[in-house]
Scaffold this motif. Structure first.
Motif, PDB file in Angstrom:
ATOM      1  N   ALA A  12      47.573  63.583  47.144  1.00  0.00           N
ATOM      2  CA  ALA A  12      46.933  64.214  48.128  1.00  0.00           C
ATOM      3  C   ALA A  12      45.769  65.287  47.775  1.00  0.00           C
ATOM      4  CB  ALA A  12      48.109  65.154  49.006  1.00  0.00           C
ATOM      5  N   ASP A  13      45.676  65.727  46.405  1.00  0.00           N
ATOM      6  CA  ASP A  13      44.800  66.691  46.177  1.00  0.00           C
ATOM      7  C   ASP A  13      43.497  66.544  46.548  1.00  0.00           C
ATOM      8  OD1 ASP A  13      46.455  68.611  45.021  1.00  0.00           O
ATOM      9  OD2 ASP A  13      46.846  67.574  43.265  1.00  0.00           O
ATOM     10  N   ALA A  14      42.978  65.235  46.501  1.00  0.00           N
ATOM     11  CA  ALA A  14      41.474  64.827  46.712  1.00  0.00           C
ATOM     12  C   ALA A  14      41.635  63.901  47.679  1.00  0.00           C
ATOM     13  CB  ALA A  14      40.885  64.652  45.589  1.00  0.00           C
ATOM     14  N   CYS A  15      42.162  63.553  48.543  1.00  0.00           N
ATOM     15  CA  CYS A  15      42.417  62.514  49.296  1.00  0.00           C
ATOM     16  C   CYS A  15      41.898  63.002  50.683  1.00  0.00           C
ATOM     17  CB  CYS A  15      43.781  62.098  49.577  1.00  0.00           C
ATOM     18  SG  CYS A  15      44.025  60.614  50.796  1.00  0.00           S
ATOM     19  N   PRO A  16      40.715  61.869  51.046  1.00  0.00           N
ATOM     20  CA  PRO A  16      39.988  62.399  52.216  1.00  0.00           C
ATOM     21  C   PRO A  16      40.640  61.436  53.504  1.00  0.00           C
ATOM     22  CG  PRO A  16      38.694  60.749  51.027  1.00  0.00           C
ATOM     23  CD  PRO A  16      39.980  61.212  50.296  1.00  0.00           C
ATOM     24  N   VAL A  17      41.672  60.875  53.388  1.00  0.00           N
ATOM     25  CA  VAL A  17      42.038  60.059  54.595  1.00  0.00           C
ATOM     26  C   VAL A  17      43.597  60.409  54.871  1.00  0.00           C
ATOM     27  CG1 VAL A  17      40.466  58.126  54.178  1.00  0.00           C
ATOM     28  CG2 VAL A  17      42.686  58.253  52.989  1.00  0.00           C
ATOM     29  N   GLN A 133      31.700  56.581  56.986  1.00  0.00           N
ATOM     30  CA  GLN A 133      32.703  55.988  58.062  1.00  0.00           C
ATOM     31  C   GLN A 133      33.217  54.705  57.795  1.00  0.00           C
ATOM     32  OE1 GLN A 133      34.007  58.043  60.351  1.00  0.00           O
ATOM     33  NE2 GLN A 133      35.019  56.251  60.957  1.00  0.00           N
ATOM     34  N   ARG A 134      32.381  54.136  57.153  1.00  0.00           N
ATOM     35  CA  ARG A 134      32.993  52.608  56.781  1.00  0.00           C
ATOM     36  C   ARG A 134      34.152  52.444  55.875  1.00  0.00           C
ATOM     37  NH1 ARG A 134      28.060  52.908  54.440  1.00  0.00           N
ATOM     38  NH2 ARG A 134      28.003  52.591  52.118  1.00  0.00           N
TER      39      ARG A 134
END
Length: 167
Positions: A12-17, A133-134
């Motif tokens: 999770a530290d750098a997870c954008p989703v 976004q894609r």
């Protein structure tokens, strides 16, 4: 032998989703372990657990790799962690929707190591392209398809076991 339920592990530290993961997991009724070095905010939902793995160099990666099994899904962009989880039999997906598989992980790891060597030798290699976004859409599709595939595989295994028990 009882099969453990599918679980999603999030590096999770750098997870954008993360928000997308929560939505898909809750829709499928799949528990999520959100693993970070320290405290991270998660939704208040019984399916979502927060794990503070500690501040050690690879504490979050080690926590995930020690638990990931066949039937689990790991979300990470960390290639060495992806390699460990693929070897453990988990399905691994990058935040851009790209799956890490037994067929692809060796080359992916080799390219990563080459780029690391080039950067340490002073080469300017540029970074990854920005998250778009894609990528988010591709990730949502990949996660949903992966969970459906695992559910089908488990249903097929249960049906086969039941049929063997009757014969």
């Amino acid at each position: 032998m009882t099969e453990t339920p599918t679980r999603i592990y999030v590096d999770a530290d750098a997870c954008p989703v993360k928000d997308e993961i929560y939505r898909v997991a809750i829709r499928h009724g799949v528990p999520v372990s959100v693993v970070a070095g320290n405290f991270i905010r998660v939704p208040h939902d019984p399916l979502v657990e927060r794990i503070a793995a500690g501040s050690g160099m690879d504490a979050a990666d080690d926590w995930i790799a020690e638990r990931a099994r066949p039937g689990d899904v790991v979300i990470t962009s960390d290639i060495p962690l992806a390699s460990r989880c693929v070897k453990a039999g988990a399905d691994v997906i990058a935040p851009n929707g790209k799956p890490f598989t037994e067929e692809s992980i060796g080359m992916t790891l080799a390219v990563r190591n080459l780029m690391t060597d080039l950067r340490s030798a002073g080469e300017v290699t540029g970074g990854p392209r920005s998250f778009a976004q894609r990528d988010r859409s591709a990730f949502l599709s990949a996660l949903d398809q992966t969970l459906r595939r695992i559910q089908r595989r488990r249903a097929d295994q249960a049906a086969t076991s039941q049929n063997l028990g009757q014969g």
